[in-house]
Structure formats: C-alpha cells, structure tokens
Design a protein around this motif. Structure first.
Motif, PDB file in Angstrom:
ATOM      1  N   LEU A 193       7.201  64.610 -54.553  1.00 11.13           N
ATOM      2  CA  LEU A 193       5.794  64.919 -54.368  1.00 11.13           C
ATOM      3  C   LEU A 193       5.076  63.462 -54.040  1.00 11.13           C
ATOM      4  CD1 LEU A 193       4.967  67.188 -57.233  1.00 11.13           C
ATOM      5  CD2 LEU A 193       5.492  68.009 -54.895  1.00 11.13           C
ATOM      6  N   THR A 194       4.112  63.551 -53.326  1.00  6.93           N
ATOM      7  CA  THR A 194       3.452  62.069 -53.022  1.00  6.93           C
ATOM      8  C   THR A 194       1.962  62.364 -53.465  1.00  6.93           C
ATOM      9  OG1 THR A 194       2.952  62.981 -50.817  1.00  6.93           O
ATOM     10  CG2 THR A 194       4.932  61.487 -50.783  1.00  6.93           C
ATOM     11  N   ALA A 195       1.558  61.168 -53.976  1.00  4.84           N
ATOM     12  CA  ALA A 195       0.169  61.104 -54.336  1.00  4.84           C
ATOM     13  C   ALA A 195      -0.637  60.036 -53.485  1.00  4.84           C
ATOM     14  CB  ALA A 195      -0.054  60.878 -55.823  1.00  4.84           C
ATOM     15  N   GLY A 196      -1.675  60.277 -53.177  1.00  5.81           N
ATOM     16  CA  GLY A 196      -2.456  59.004 -52.573  1.00  5.81           C
ATOM     17  C   GLY A 196      -3.803  59.708 -51.882  1.00  5.81           C
ATOM     18  N   ARG A 197      -4.625  58.702 -51.166  1.00  4.56           N
ATOM     19  CA  ARG A 197      -5.892  59.213 -50.565  1.00  4.56           C
ATOM     20  C   ARG A 197      -5.584  60.222 -49.324  1.00  4.56           C
ATOM     21  NH1 ARG A 197      -7.547  54.195 -50.196  1.00  4.56           N
ATOM     22  NH2 ARG A 197      -7.806  54.374 -47.981  1.00  4.56           N
ATOM     23  N   ASP A 202       0.969  65.519 -51.221  1.00  5.40           N
ATOM     24  CA  ASP A 202       0.828  66.630 -52.037  1.00  5.40           C
ATOM     25  C   ASP A 202      -0.278  66.819 -52.996  1.00  5.40           C
ATOM     26  OD1 ASP A 202       3.613  67.931 -50.908  1.00  5.40           O
ATOM     27  OD2 ASP A 202       4.182  65.833 -51.661  1.00  5.40           O
ATOM     28  N   LEU A 203      -0.653  65.647 -53.493  1.00  7.59           N
ATOM     29  CA  LEU A 203      -1.760  65.501 -54.623  1.00  7.59           C
ATOM     30  C   LEU A 203      -2.481  64.259 -53.890  1.00  7.59           C
ATOM     31  CD1 LEU A 203      -3.202  66.212 -57.044  1.00  7.59           C
ATOM     32  CD2 LEU A 203      -1.814  64.153 -58.309  1.00  7.59           C
ATOM     33  N   ILE A 205      -5.879  62.243 -53.919  1.00  4.00           N
ATOM     34  CA  ILE A 205      -7.083  61.762 -54.901  1.00  4.00           C
ATOM     35  C   ILE A 205      -7.830  60.737 -53.998  1.00  4.00           C
ATOM     36  CG2 ILE A 205      -7.514  60.126 -56.952  1.00  4.00           C
ATOM     37  CD1 ILE A 205      -4.348  60.759 -57.500  1.00  4.00           C
ATOM     38  N   ASP A 206      -9.300  61.239 -53.916  1.00  2.92           N
ATOM     39  CA  ASP A 206     -10.059  60.642 -53.200  1.00  2.92           C
ATOM     40  C   ASP A 206     -10.934  59.479 -54.215  1.00  2.92           C
ATOM     41  OD1 ASP A 206     -11.938  59.830 -51.256  1.00  2.92           O
ATOM     42  OD2 ASP A 206     -13.378  61.515 -51.897  1.00  2.92           O
ATOM     43  N   ASP A 207      -9.985  58.450 -54.156  1.00  2.73           N
ATOM     44  CA  ASP A 207     -10.636  57.124 -54.956  1.00  2.73           C
ATOM     45  C   ASP A 207     -10.270  55.883 -54.166  1.00  2.73           C
ATOM     46  OD1 ASP A 207     -10.446  55.244 -56.899  1.00  2.73           O
ATOM     47  OD2 ASP A 207     -10.872  56.909 -58.364  1.00  2.73           O
ATOM     48  N   SER A 208     -11.303  55.064 -54.159  1.00  2.86           N
ATOM     49  CA  SER A 208     -10.981  53.738 -53.400  1.00  2.86           C
ATOM     50  C   SER A 208     -10.027  53.004 -53.915  1.00  2.86           C
ATOM     51  CB  SER A 208     -12.451  53.200 -53.229  1.00  2.86           C
ATOM     52  OG  SER A 208     -12.774  52.692 -54.624  1.00  2.86           O
ATOM     53  N   THR A 209      -9.741  53.082 -55.260  1.00  8.48           N
ATOM     54  CA  THR A 209      -8.686  52.121 -55.760  1.00  8.48           C
ATOM     55  C   THR A 209      -7.403  52.756 -55.397  1.00  8.48           C
ATOM     56  OG1 THR A 209      -8.744  53.424 -57.939  1.00  8.48           O
ATOM     57  CG2 THR A 209     -10.205  51.457 -57.743  1.00  8.48           C
ATOM     58  N   VAL A 210      -7.389  53.954 -55.017  1.00 10.00           N
ATOM     59  CA  VAL A 210      -5.793  54.648 -54.570  1.00 10.00           C
ATOM     60  C   VAL A 210      -5.610  54.430 -53.180  1.00 10.00           C
ATOM     61  CG1 VAL A 210      -4.579  56.833 -54.756  1.00 10.00           C
ATOM     62  CG2 VAL A 210      -6.351  56.324 -56.530  1.00 10.00           C
ATOM     63  N   SER A 211      -4.371  53.804 -52.958  1.00  7.20           N
ATOM     64  CA  SER A 211      -3.784  53.738 -51.522  1.00  7.20           C
ATOM     65  C   SER A 211      -3.509  55.014 -51.044  1.00  7.20           C
ATOM     66  CB  SER A 211      -2.437  52.869 -51.677  1.00  7.20           C
ATOM     67  OG  SER A 211      -2.721  51.588 -52.126  1.00  7.20           O
ATOM     68  N   ARG A 212      -3.472  54.827 -49.603  1.00  5.99           N
ATOM     69  CA  ARG A 212      -3.249  56.169 -48.753  1.00  5.99           C
ATOM     70  C   ARG A 212      -2.121  57.005 -49.123  1.00  5.99           C
ATOM     71  NH1 ARG A 212      -5.777  55.820 -43.503  1.00  5.99           N
ATOM     72  NH2 ARG A 212      -3.555  56.561 -42.645  1.00  5.99           N
ATOM     73  N   GLU A 213      -0.979  56.272 -49.328  1.00  2.00           N
ATOM     74  CA  GLU A 213       0.292  56.878 -49.839  1.00  2.00           C
ATOM     75  C   GLU A 213       0.554  55.927 -51.035  1.00  2.00           C
ATOM     76  OE1 GLU A 213       2.735  59.653 -47.166  1.00  2.00           O
ATOM     77  OE2 GLU A 213       3.138  57.502 -47.011  1.00  2.00           O
TER      78      GLU A 213
END
Length: 265
Positions: A193-197, A202-203, A205-213
């Motif tokens: 599963l991937t997490a990012g903007r 898959d998850l 997270i709309d947060d400027s400190t989080v990378s695209r993937e």
C-alpha cells in the motif's frame, strides 16, 4: 490473485525499484517460483489423507546469479516459501510441516542455471530445526545463526526461511493527525500500500509536509514494513527515523508531520 502474481508484487515491494533494473541475463526470481511450483507438482504422492508435496527446498545458484539476487536479502527465500504455502492451499495439497527454502551458492553452477532439490519433512523434524536455530551461535557461526538484525539491515539471502502459514488480514491504517481528514482509515489488504499526497495513493494525506508518494507499506513474510520512497521530510516509526522499518499494530508512523497508525480492525 495467484501465488506467482503475489510473489512478484511482494518482491517488488521488498526492494523498491529493483525490478526497474531489468535482468539482461541470469536467473529471474519468478523462474525460481515457477520451478518450486513445478517441483512440488512433479513430486507429489497420494496418501490416505490426501496429496502430499515437499515442504523443504534447497536452491543452488552460481556465483554471479547469487551476487545479483542477494539484493533481495532474506525476502527472496521467504517469498519462495510463501509460494509453496499458497500453492498448496490453492491446489489442496498437504504440507507435512512448515515450508522451508534455502538458497545456496556453488561454483560449478553456470550463470542462468540452478539446481533444485526438495523433500517432505514432518512437523516433528521441523520443530527440531527451530530448536537448533534458537541455540545456534551468533556472528561467525553457521548461516542459520539466530543473530538479530536491526531495522536498517537486511538479513542475508542464504539463511533458511521458514513459513508456517500466510498471515491473515484484519488490520487498517488510520490517520491520527495531519492532513485534512484525521481519523480516515483504509483496510490493510494485499501486499503493498502507498501513502502520500497523490490521489492515486492507497492512503491519501493532504498535508504539505507529506511527499507526493511518501512511503509504502509492504508485507514481507509475516511482517508489515514501512519503506520510505525518497520523501523530502523522511519517515519515522515511534519517533525513530529509518529508510525502512517493521511495523506492528499500535505503532505510530510519522510521514513528515502527519501520523499514521497501524491498528487492528
């Protein structure tokens, strides 16, 4: 999804980007998975309780193939053991004990070739093996040494890997803080599963400190790991930053300033 497709997906997650560097020659990992399946099918025998197939395998490769495959570390033999377990479950074969796979090197095996041998090992013998593994000496001892490996180390490929069963599901990823939707969650299914903007993650997270993937959650054997995907602000587990780290229920994973928890569903 069949055992071979799952095998390729899990290995791709085990070593991020490895499959992008295509093999020009030599052994393909999926060749070994197909060979293990074929060996089991060719060496099955019918008993009163059902069709029994080998559960212990030894794969021997040449020096160059060993060098090229060892980037997978212990993930490769472990995933091959899972192929045995999953295929037996799909085809209703019987395993007399846990699946065990070991990959070894021999100078007389040419590039692109391998030897495969298997046998049926009863549960009692497998238990004796585990007792021996627990009492084996640490560094400097034989390859099956029970030395612990830190989060940033990868256990070597030529350690025997044992898989008793395929782990069950029943976990979820929950956004505890950060992003526009704290409390959002997704079930943990499959093997990656991937997490990012990006909305394609898959998850998301709309947060400027989080990378695209930002990171991937990858199942390796019976354990989930978080693997940083080259993010700008890094990934930490319970306050400890690492390029990759095992994750268990209750662990808090920091992606930039956002916090995600692996929780029981």
């Amino acid at each position: 999804m069949g055992a071979l497709q799952e095998f390729e997906r899990r290995l791709e997650g085990a070593v991020e980007g490895f499959f992008a560097r295509a093999f020009r020659s030599g052994i393909q990992p999926v060749e070994l998975a197909k060979a293990v399946q074929r060996y089991a099918e060719d060496n099955q025998h019918v008993t009163a309780s059902g069709v029994v197939v080998p559960n212990v395998y030894r794969v021997t490769v040449g020096p160059k193939d060993h060098e090229r495959l060892e980037g997978f570390g212990s993930s490769l033999p472990r995933e091959l053991a899972e192929v045995v377990v999953r295929t037996a479950d799909e085809r209703r074969w019987i395993l007399r004990g846990p699946a065990r796979v070991r990959i070894e090197q021999a100078d007389d095996v040419r590039l692109g070739r391998f030897r495969l041998a298997g046998r049926v090992e009863e549960v009692e013998a497998a238990n004796q093996y585990r007792e021996h593994q627990r009492s084996a000496p640490a560094p400097g001892g034989p390859p099956w040494s029970s030395r612990p490996w830190t989060a940033n180390q990868r256990a070597p490929m030529d350690r025997t890997q044992v898989v008793g069963s395929v782990p069950s599901e029943g976990l979820k990823l929950v956004v505890r803080s950060g992003g526009s939707e704290p409390g959002a969650s997704i079930p943990v299914r499959g093997s990656r599963l991937t997490a990012g903007r990006l909305s394609s993650c898959d998850l998301t997270i709309d947060d400027s400190t989080v990378s695209r993937e930002h990171a991937a959650f990858v199942r390796r054997g019976e354990t989930w790991w978080v693997v940083d995907l080259g993010s700008t602000n890094g990934t930490s587990v319970n306050g400890r930053q690492a390029a990759e780290h095992p994750v268990r229920p209750g662990d808090r994973v920091e992606l930039g300033d956002a916090v995600v928890e692996l929780a029981e569903d």
